[in-house]
Design a protein around this motif. Structure first.
Motif, PDB file in Angstrom:
ATOM      1  N   UNK A 139       0.459  -6.661   0.423  1.00  0.00           N
ATOM      2  CA  UNK A 139       1.423  -5.572   0.250  1.00  0.00           C
ATOM      3  C   UNK A 139       0.613  -4.223   0.587  1.00  0.00           C
ATOM      4  N   UNK A 140      -0.478  -4.080  -0.212  1.00  0.00           N
ATOM      5  CA  UNK A 140      -1.181  -2.803   0.319  1.00  0.00           C
ATOM      6  C   UNK A 140      -1.805  -2.554   1.503  1.00  0.00           C
ATOM      7  N   UNK A 141      -2.277  -3.811   2.300  1.00  0.00           N
ATOM      8  CA  UNK A 141      -2.675  -3.781   3.491  1.00  0.00           C
ATOM      9  C   UNK A 141      -1.498  -3.321   4.429  1.00  0.00           C
ATOM     10  N   UNK A 142      -0.395  -3.886   4.172  1.00  0.00           N
ATOM     11  CA  UNK A 142       0.823  -3.650   5.181  1.00  0.00           C
ATOM     12  C   UNK A 142       1.349  -2.206   4.963  1.00  0.00           C
ATOM     13  N   UNK A 143       1.309  -1.693   3.778  1.00  0.00           N
ATOM     14  CA  UNK A 143       1.724  -0.198   3.640  1.00  0.00           C
ATOM     15  C   UNK A 143       0.700   0.565   4.021  1.00  0.00           C
ATOM     16  N   UNK A 144      -0.457   0.392   3.880  1.00  0.00           N
ATOM     17  CA  UNK A 144      -1.614   1.280   4.601  1.00  0.00           C
ATOM     18  C   UNK A 144      -1.587   1.189   6.020  1.00  0.00           C
ATOM     19  N   UNK A 145      -1.307   0.058   6.747  1.00  0.00           N
ATOM     20  CA  UNK A 145      -1.303  -0.186   8.271  1.00  0.00           C
ATOM     21  C   UNK A 145      -0.046   0.538   8.768  1.00  0.00           C
TER      22      UNK A 145
END
Ligand SMILES: O=P(O)(O)OC[C@H]1O[C@H](OP(=O)(O)OP(=O)(O)O)[C@H](O)[C@@H]1O
Ligand SMILES: O=c1cc[nH]c(=O)[nH]1
Ligand SMILES: [Mg+2]
Length: 209
Positions: A139-145
């Protein structure tokens, strides 16, 4: 390389213990998450730049310091990230708030984005992505991307509890992002829940199940 900061202030650790406790009910859980978010914000903002100004105290003219006007943006990941926003805003009331809506599909464990609304000038802002849990890191990876795709340049990630797996994903995919944690736990279980963790942060915050 992004740094991982575990904020070991005794007040944060004490409150986190009560947050983890399964006998802590929704009202108290919400209050404690709010308080820990505020305490974490105090630590995360430690290196904000200052500038000098001149003021008149009742005694004399004096040089004194004020924040150098760095623009901040808070980006909670819905839903559970909402529980930490007010605590951070207590210390940084002028911050703009953007929202990224993501849920983790229970079967695939992959994040599904369903909403995004950001301040128009995110590329100029110091962004703090907020989510209580960093589990697989999806989730954090996608949000940051998603933020970077829209021009964001300065991003920090703030979570109550992380698993080593999630930290590794962010360090690999976003080495420019500093990570601030209340605790780094042991591992993920077979359902990708953090162990020992606190259970499902969204359900505990909002009383859903
Ligand atoms: O690191 P990950 O493996 O992606 O897991 C962490 C995500 O899971 C939780 O959200 P959830 O999907 O439960 O949505 P909710 O906040 O709406 O409850 C949590 O708040 C994170 O966003
Ligand atoms: O332990 C976990 C993992 C993902 N999401 C949560 O709310 N808790
Ligand atoms: Mg949830």
């Amino acid at each position: 390389m992004g740094h991982v900061h575990v904020l070991d202030h005794p007040l944060i650790q004490h409150k986190l213990t009560h947050i983890r406790d399964k006998s802590t009910g929704t009202k108290e859980f919400r209050e404690l998450v709010d308080e820990v978010a505020m305490l974490m914000a105090f630590e995360i903002t430690r290196n904000l730049p200052l500038q000098e100004t001149t003021i008149e105290t009742p005694v004399m003219e004096a040089k004194a310091k004020v924040l150098a006007g760095k623009k901040i943006g808070l980006i909670p990941i819905l839903r559970a990230g909402l529980g930490m926003v007010d605590g951070v805003l207590k210390l940084i009331p002028a911050a703009k708030v953007g929202h990224v809506g993501l849920y983790r599909d229970p079967e695939t464990l992959k994040p599904v984005e369903y909403y995004i609304k950001l301040p128009s000038d995110i590329e100029e802002r110091e962004l703090i992505v907020i989510d209580p849990m960093l589990a697989t890191g999806g989730s954090a990876n996608d949000a940051i991307a998603s933020l970077k795709k829209r021009g964001a340049k300065n991003i920090r990630l703030m979570c109550l509890i992380a698993a080593p797996e999630g930290v590794d994903v962010i360090k690999k995919e976003h080495p420019d992002v500093d990570i601030y944690l209340g605790a780094l736990d042991e591992k993920l279980d077979d359902h990708a829940y953090i162990v020992p963790g606190l259970g499902d942060a969204g359900d505990r915050l909002f009383g859903t199940k």
